[in-house]
Write a protein that holds these residues in place. Structure first.
Motif, mmCIF file in Angstrom:
data_model
loop_
_atom_site.group_PDB
_atom_site.id
_atom_site.type_symbol
_atom_site.label_atom_id
_atom_site.label_comp_id
_atom_site.label_asym_id
_atom_site.label_seq_id
_atom_site.Cartn_x
_atom_site.Cartn_y
_atom_site.Cartn_z
ATOM 1 N N UNK A 86 -15.320 16.250 -38.107
ATOM 2 C CA UNK A 86 -15.714 14.798 -37.386
ATOM 3 C C UNK A 86 -17.183 14.817 -36.579
ATOM 4 N N UNK A 87 -17.767 13.901 -36.592
ATOM 5 C CA UNK A 87 -19.139 13.608 -36.020
ATOM 6 C C UNK A 87 -18.714 12.831 -34.764
ATOM 7 N N UNK A 88 -19.510 12.716 -33.884
ATOM 8 C CA UNK A 88 -19.466 11.795 -32.501
ATOM 9 C C UNK A 88 -19.471 10.481 -33.088
ATOM 10 N N UNK A 89 -20.225 10.123 -34.167
ATOM 11 C CA UNK A 89 -20.506 8.914 -34.871
ATOM 12 C C UNK A 89 -19.234 8.355 -35.529
ATOM 13 N N UNK A 90 -18.467 9.317 -36.086
ATOM 14 C CA UNK A 90 -17.180 9.132 -36.764
ATOM 15 C C UNK A 90 -15.989 8.674 -35.661
ATOM 16 N N UNK A 91 -16.120 9.591 -34.410
ATOM 17 C CA UNK A 91 -15.164 9.379 -33.268
ATOM 18 C C UNK A 91 -15.363 7.908 -32.665
ATOM 19 N N UNK B 274 -32.510 19.376 -27.118
ATOM 20 C CA UNK B 274 -33.625 19.183 -28.292
ATOM 21 C C UNK B 274 -33.855 20.311 -29.313
ATOM 22 N N UNK B 275 -32.634 20.966 -29.572
ATOM 23 C CA UNK B 275 -32.602 21.822 -30.611
ATOM 24 C C UNK B 275 -32.837 21.531 -32.047
ATOM 25 N N UNK B 276 -32.650 20.188 -32.080
ATOM 26 C CA UNK B 276 -32.887 19.355 -33.423
ATOM 27 C C UNK B 276 -34.224 18.683 -33.323
ATOM 28 N N UNK B 277 -35.113 18.881 -32.506
ATOM 29 C CA UNK B 277 -36.340 18.109 -32.397
ATOM 30 C C UNK B 277 -37.526 18.585 -33.120
ATOM 31 N N UNK C 178 -27.067 17.575 -27.507
ATOM 32 C CA UNK C 178 -28.196 17.239 -28.147
ATOM 33 C C UNK C 178 -28.106 15.760 -28.460
ATOM 34 N N UNK C 179 -29.148 15.297 -28.431
ATOM 35 C CA UNK C 179 -29.498 13.732 -28.427
ATOM 36 C C UNK C 179 -30.433 13.314 -29.188
ATOM 37 N N UNK C 180 -30.361 12.646 -30.368
ATOM 38 C CA UNK C 180 -31.455 12.238 -31.464
ATOM 39 C C UNK C 180 -31.612 10.688 -31.456
ATOM 40 N N UNK C 181 -30.643 9.860 -30.932
ATOM 41 C CA UNK C 181 -30.509 8.505 -31.223
ATOM 42 C C UNK C 181 -30.545 7.363 -29.885
ATOM 43 N N UNK C 182 -31.093 6.413 -29.750
ATOM 44 C CA UNK C 182 -30.761 5.536 -28.778
ATOM 45 C C UNK C 182 -29.502 5.433 -28.565
ATOM 46 N N UNK C 183 -28.550 5.102 -29.519
ATOM 47 C CA UNK C 183 -27.007 4.875 -29.683
ATOM 48 C C UNK C 183 -26.426 5.940 -28.488
ATOM 49 N N UNK D 271 -37.000 9.988 -32.282
ATOM 50 C CA UNK D 271 -37.136 10.709 -31.179
ATOM 51 C C UNK D 271 -37.820 10.063 -30.008
ATOM 52 N N UNK D 272 -38.986 9.595 -30.284
ATOM 53 C CA UNK D 272 -39.672 8.522 -29.320
ATOM 54 C C UNK D 272 -38.944 7.468 -28.771
ATOM 55 N N UNK D 273 -38.001 6.917 -29.494
ATOM 56 C CA UNK D 273 -37.398 5.791 -29.001
ATOM 57 C C UNK D 273 -36.029 6.301 -28.167
ATOM 58 N N UNK D 274 -35.709 7.685 -28.440
ATOM 59 C CA UNK D 274 -34.672 8.054 -27.728
ATOM 60 C C UNK D 274 -35.086 8.530 -26.442
#
Length: 310
Positions: free
Chosen positions: A3-8, A54-57, A276-281, A69-72
């Protein structure tokens, strides 16, 4: 099933707490206007306790890939965030951060940390300079030996650059319990100001030796994988379909991500966690953990017992 954080956030009564009480992720921060700050022992410098990993940047140059990523990054700095962590083996991550921070005009507001080549292919001054060039930086806030690859030689060069004012804090990093002995040895034998270690509600081994020793030595601590290691070992798996306990509101946790982060950064030896963080949400959600207050010792014990009982 993972389960992802979005799912949670979307499932169970925990989501009702996060979205019902505060009206959506963008309002999770409304629970408090007080930003918690942590101190780097070596200098007294204050930084926010929630950063970005940022290992997924490591994306390409297209606008479609870079715009989120810019918005984040823009939102992160807007909220008061500053610590961004990267590494030479994270693909194009260093380059992307350098480019976007320059475009946004936020370089001076960021606390940038990068690492040496874990493969040991590009070492010494050449490796350091490569990191500087990609980050478009004249000064890097933190430079770490990645997973103890060529530690003594890398630290020797880092100290020279530190003496010249190019690097502010040096140290080493690992995300493996198997290297905690190496970290203990480093803290006992080397003059460092910053380390990075794995620690979370589901992985508390580093609290036995590393974290207390870092405090004794006056060394700042960054936490990687604060939500667990990857999707298989994600802490969100352990709370799938489970409601966030009502008492989490006592210390201002309005989502599972905030619950997990508040636990980690409330350890007295910890300076900052870097999910790890790739979205404004996710920036908005994560940064809720940096607001209000942190759990005290009794509340931390309650969190451990609750999680261990699942």
């Amino acid at each position: 099933m993972t389960i992802s954080r979005r799912d949670a956030l979307k499932s169970g009564a925990g989501a009702a707490v996060a979205f019902g009480a505060f009206g959506g992720t963008s309002r999770l921060l409304a629970q408090s206007e007080t930003l918690i700050m942590k101190t780097i022992p070596a200098s007294g410098e204050m930084i926010a306790p929630v950063g970005i990993g940022t290992n997924r940047y490591g994306v390409g140059a297209s606008e479609a890939e870079r715009a989120p990523l810019r918005d984040t990054m823009a939102r992160f700095v807007e909220l008061g965030g500053n610590v961004m962590d990267t590494a030479q083996v994270y693909g194009t991550s260093e380059q992307v951060i350098g480019d976007l921070s320059n475009e946004l005009g936020i370089r001076e507001r960021l606390f940038l940390v990068t690492k040496t080549d874990i493969r040991g292919q590009i070492v010494g001054a050449e490796g350091l300079q490569m990191g500087f060039d990609k980050l478009r930086a004249d000064v890097v806030d933190g430079f770490l030996v990645h997973n103890f690859a060529n530690t003594a030689n890398e630290l020797a060069v880092m100290r020279d650059w530190q003496a010249e004012g190019k690097i502010r804090y040096i140290g080493a990093s690992t995300s493996s319990d198997n290297q905690h002995g190496d970290m203990v040895n480093l803290l006992n034998t080397e003059e460092v100001q910053l380390i990075q270690i794995n620690y979370s509600l589901g992985d508390r081994e580093s609290a036995e030796r590393v974290l207390p020793l870092a405090a004794d030595k006056g060394v700042a601590v960054m936490l990687n994988v604060p939500f667990g290691g990857g999707r298989t070992n994600s802490l969100f798996n352990g709370v799938e379909g489970i409601a966030l306990p009502e008492w989490a509101a006592d210390f201002g946790a309005a989502s599972w991500a905030q619950f997990f982060l508040k636990y980690s950064i409330s350890h007295p030896s910890v300076t900052v966690a870097i999910p790890g963080t790739r979205s404004v949400e996710h920036v908005d959600d994560n940064f809720g953990a940096a607001m209000g207050r942190l759990p005290d010792a009794a509340e931390r014990l309650r969190m451990e017992r609750f999680f261990d009982s699942l």
